[in-house]
Write a protein that holds these residues in place. Structure first.
Motif, PDB file in Angstrom:
ATOM      1  N   GLN A  11     -19.936 -15.520 -45.531  1.00  0.00           N
ATOM      2  CA  GLN A  11     -19.422 -14.252 -45.011  1.00  0.00           C
ATOM      3  C   GLN A  11     -18.652 -14.540 -43.736  1.00  0.00           C
ATOM      4  O   GLN A  11     -18.851 -15.580 -43.102  1.00  0.00           O
ATOM      5  N   CYS A 100     -13.966 -17.111 -39.301  1.00  0.00           N
ATOM      6  CA  CYS A 100     -13.293 -15.872 -39.707  1.00  0.00           C
ATOM      7  C   CYS A 100     -11.787 -16.122 -39.653  1.00  0.00           C
ATOM      8  O   CYS A 100     -11.270 -16.610 -38.646  1.00  0.00           O
ATOM      9  N   TRP A 101     -11.102 -15.815 -40.744  1.00  0.00           N
ATOM     10  CA  TRP A 101      -9.635 -15.855 -40.748  1.00  0.00           C
ATOM     11  C   TRP A 101      -9.134 -14.838 -39.731  1.00  0.00           C
ATOM     12  O   TRP A 101      -9.733 -13.759 -39.589  1.00  0.00           O
ATOM     13  N   LEU A 102      -8.041 -15.135 -39.071  1.00  0.00           N
ATOM     14  CA  LEU A 102      -7.498 -14.221 -38.053  1.00  0.00           C
ATOM     15  C   LEU A 102      -6.040 -13.888 -38.350  1.00  0.00           C
ATOM     16  O   LEU A 102      -5.127 -14.571 -37.875  1.00  0.00           O
ATOM     17  N   VAL A 104      -4.742 -11.006 -37.523  1.00  0.00           N
ATOM     18  CA  VAL A 104      -4.273 -10.206 -36.386  1.00  0.00           C
ATOM     19  C   VAL A 104      -4.359 -11.079 -35.140  1.00  0.00           C
ATOM     20  O   VAL A 104      -5.380 -11.714 -34.912  1.00  0.00           O
ATOM     21  N   ILE A 125      -1.065 -18.378 -39.512  1.00  0.00           N
ATOM     22  CA  ILE A 125      -2.329 -17.647 -39.326  1.00  0.00           C
ATOM     23  C   ILE A 125      -3.283 -18.511 -38.508  1.00  0.00           C
ATOM     24  O   ILE A 125      -3.039 -19.725 -38.346  1.00  0.00           O
ATOM     25  N   ARG A 138     -24.912 -14.676 -46.427  1.00  0.00           N
ATOM     26  CA  ARG A 138     -25.450 -13.441 -47.002  1.00  0.00           C
ATOM     27  C   ARG A 138     -26.789 -13.756 -47.665  1.00  0.00           C
ATOM     28  O   ARG A 138     -26.980 -14.873 -48.154  1.00  0.00           O
ATOM     29  N   PHE A 144     -22.097  -8.639 -51.375  1.00  0.00           N
ATOM     30  CA  PHE A 144     -20.628  -8.680 -51.321  1.00  0.00           C
ATOM     31  C   PHE A 144     -20.066  -7.310 -51.698  1.00  0.00           C
ATOM     32  O   PHE A 144     -20.515  -6.717 -52.682  1.00  0.00           O
ATOM     33  N   ASN A 171     -10.191  -7.089 -46.814  1.00  0.00           N
ATOM     34  CA  ASN A 171     -10.935  -7.044 -48.088  1.00  0.00           C
ATOM     35  C   ASN A 171     -10.113  -6.376 -49.197  1.00  0.00           C
ATOM     36  O   ASN A 171     -10.654  -5.692 -50.059  1.00  0.00           O
ATOM     37  N   ASP A 203      -3.951 -14.464 -49.616  1.00  0.00           N
ATOM     38  CA  ASP A 203      -5.239 -14.096 -50.232  1.00  0.00           C
ATOM     39  C   ASP A 203      -5.341 -14.659 -51.653  1.00  0.00           C
ATOM     40  O   ASP A 203      -6.403 -15.130 -52.069  1.00  0.00           O
ATOM     41  N   ILE A 206      -6.372 -18.079 -51.577  1.00  0.00           N
ATOM     42  CA  ILE A 206      -7.811 -18.191 -51.269  1.00  0.00           C
ATOM     43  C   ILE A 206      -8.628 -18.060 -52.561  1.00  0.00           C
ATOM     44  O   ILE A 206      -9.554 -18.845 -52.813  1.00  0.00           O
TER      45      ILE A 206
HETATM   46  C1  LIG Z   1      -5.933 -13.703 -44.628  1.00  0.00           C
HETATM   47  C2  LIG Z   1      -7.092 -13.038 -43.929  1.00  0.00           C
HETATM   48  C3  LIG Z   1      -6.910 -12.463 -42.666  1.00  0.00           C
HETATM   49  C4  LIG Z   1      -7.983 -11.884 -42.007  1.00  0.00           C
HETATM   50  N1  LIG Z   1      -7.795 -11.389 -40.740  1.00  0.00           N
HETATM   51  C5  LIG Z   1      -8.851 -10.869 -40.071  1.00  0.00           C
HETATM   52  C6  LIG Z   1      -8.699 -10.417 -38.733  1.00  0.00           C
HETATM   53  O1  LIG Z   1      -7.617 -10.491 -38.134  1.00  0.00           O
HETATM   54  N2  LIG Z   1      -9.803  -9.891 -38.095  1.00  0.00           N
HETATM   55  C7  LIG Z   1     -11.015  -9.809 -38.716  1.00  0.00           C
HETATM   56  O2  LIG Z   1     -11.983  -9.333 -38.095  1.00  0.00           O
HETATM   57  N3  LIG Z   1     -11.191 -10.234 -40.002  1.00  0.00           N
HETATM   58  C8  LIG Z   1     -10.149 -10.771 -40.671  1.00  0.00           C
HETATM   59  N4  LIG Z   1     -10.321 -11.244 -41.955  1.00  0.00           N
HETATM   60  C9  LIG Z   1     -11.644 -11.181 -42.585  1.00  0.00           C
HETATM   61  C10 LIG Z   1     -11.715 -10.135 -43.698  1.00  0.00           C
HETATM   62  O3  LIG Z   1     -11.801  -8.849 -43.144  1.00  0.00           O
HETATM   63  C11 LIG Z   1     -12.933 -10.464 -44.598  1.00  0.00           C
HETATM   64  O4  LIG Z   1     -12.725 -11.720 -45.194  1.00  0.00           O
HETATM   65  C12 LIG Z   1     -13.127  -9.429 -45.695  1.00  0.00           C
HETATM   66  O5  LIG Z   1     -13.432  -8.164 -45.150  1.00  0.00           O
HETATM   67  C13 LIG Z   1     -14.282  -9.841 -46.630  1.00  0.00           C
HETATM   68  O6  LIG Z   1     -15.484 -10.030 -45.924  1.00  0.00           O
HETATM   69  P1  LIG Z   1     -16.241 -11.426 -45.921  1.00  0.00           P
HETATM   70  O7  LIG Z   1     -15.289 -12.511 -45.449  1.00  0.00           O
HETATM   71  O8  LIG Z   1     -17.388 -11.243 -44.958  1.00  0.00           O
HETATM   72  O9  LIG Z   1     -16.703 -11.718 -47.326  1.00  0.00           O
HETATM   73  C14 LIG Z   1      -9.260 -11.835 -42.631  1.00  0.00           C
HETATM   74  C15 LIG Z   1      -9.432 -12.406 -43.879  1.00  0.00           C
HETATM   75  C16 LIG Z   1      -8.377 -13.012 -44.520  1.00  0.00           C
HETATM   76  C17 LIG Z   1      -8.621 -13.664 -45.837  1.00  0.00           C
END
Ligand SMILES: Cc1cc2nc3c(=O)[nH]c(=O)nc-3n(C[C@H](O)[C@H](O)[C@H](O)COP(=O)(O)O)c2cc1C
Length: 240
Positions: A11, A100-102, A104, A125, A138, A144, A171, A203, A206
């Motif tokens: 997660q 966590c991917w970022l 933003v 990114i 999790r 999920f 998501n 995505d 991924i």
């Molecule tokens: C390409 C990508 C960009 C994302 N950018 C952000 C972000 O900028 N900030 C954030 O809090 N989460 C970010 N996320 C996380 C997603 O919100 C998260 O992967 C999605 O809600 C699914 O939840 P999980 O990763 O816990 O399974 C990003 C995920 C991906 C794949």
């Protein structure tokens, strides 16, 4: 631990310790990055470890170190970055680190130039990573929030479970698979502003990475002449 084992429990982590990741683990991470499998070997991609101070982000939880990812601007670049760096996401979690991917935020201009600008690569990114201050995994696959198998393909296919569980920007889960004999054609939603379209392709990469790590010995990615799907872009076709 196998990367594929991470898919069912990973997660995104958004609470971290302030301690930077140890130099030993950074060395392990660099070695893993050097060995990741690309979707397109002819697209140059580069990752730079940058310090939090060089990151412009609204998120207070950004980790002390962040991985900034740069790529050549070519067709397939976005899905290639998603495919490559989701392997890293799973690896980081397998060695006890949160990620966590970022999408933003971005590195400050100076950091971009110092890191990769000189090679003419474009910033794509970032990925935050560090010691988690909340649960890394999790408890169950039922935690999920994802679409059903029947909603991500023309026929519900249990082999697509790893793709179904993949993380995506907001998501959004923009992927859709169409069966064609042994092949699965992958499409992704192509609506909205340019940035959203690009992230959707990332995505999709991924989701492909999850299929790859779950079928490492048999996974083959190709491009075919496929029928168009309204509102979708074609990513490629896989045999798993
Ligand atoms: C390409 C990508 C960009 C994302 N950018 C952000 C972000 O900028 N900030 C954030 O809090 N989460 C970010 N996320 C996380 C997603 O919100 C998260 O992967 C999605 O809600 C699914 O939840 P999980 O990763 O816990 O399974 C990003 C995920 C991906 C794949």
């Amino acid at each position: 631990m196998q990367l594929a084992d991470m898919i069912q429990k990973r997660q995104s982590v958004r609470r971290y310790e302030k301690t930077p990741v140890s130099p030993e683990q950074i060395a392990q991470i660099r070695a893993f990055i050097a060995a990741m499998k690309p979707l397109y070997a002819d697209i140059q991609v580069k990752a730079e470890l940058i310090e939090k101070d060089a990151v412009k982000s609204l998120f207070p939880w950004v980790t002390p170190q962040v991985i900034a990812i740069f790529s050549e601007d070519k067709e397939g670049a976005m899905e290639n970055v998603g495919f490559l760096y989701q392997q890293l996401d799973l690896f980081l979690q397998s060695i006890g680190l949160g990620t966590c991917w970022l999408g933003v935020g971005r590195p400050s201009e100076d950091a971009i130039f110092a890191a990769a600008g000189q090679d003419g690569l474009q910033y794509v990114i970032m990925m935050s990573f560090g010691y988690p201050k909340e649960a890394l995994y999790r408890d169950s696959v039922h935690d999920f929030h994802r679409k059903a198998l029947a909603d991500i393909a023309d026929t519900a296919d249990a082999r697509l479970e790893p793709a179904r569980l993949a993380p995506s920007s907001m998501n959004s889960q923009p992927w859709y698979f169409v069966h064609d004999g042994e092949l699965l054609h992958l499409y992704c939603v192509q609506k909205g502003v340019d940035k959203a379209k690009k992230l959707n392709r990332l995505d999709a990469g991924i989701a492909l990475a999850h299929l790859y790590v779950s079928n490492m010995d048999t996974f083959v990615f190709t491009k075919k002449a496929v029928p168009e799907r309204k509102g979708y872009g074609y990513i490629g076709s896989v045999r798993i």
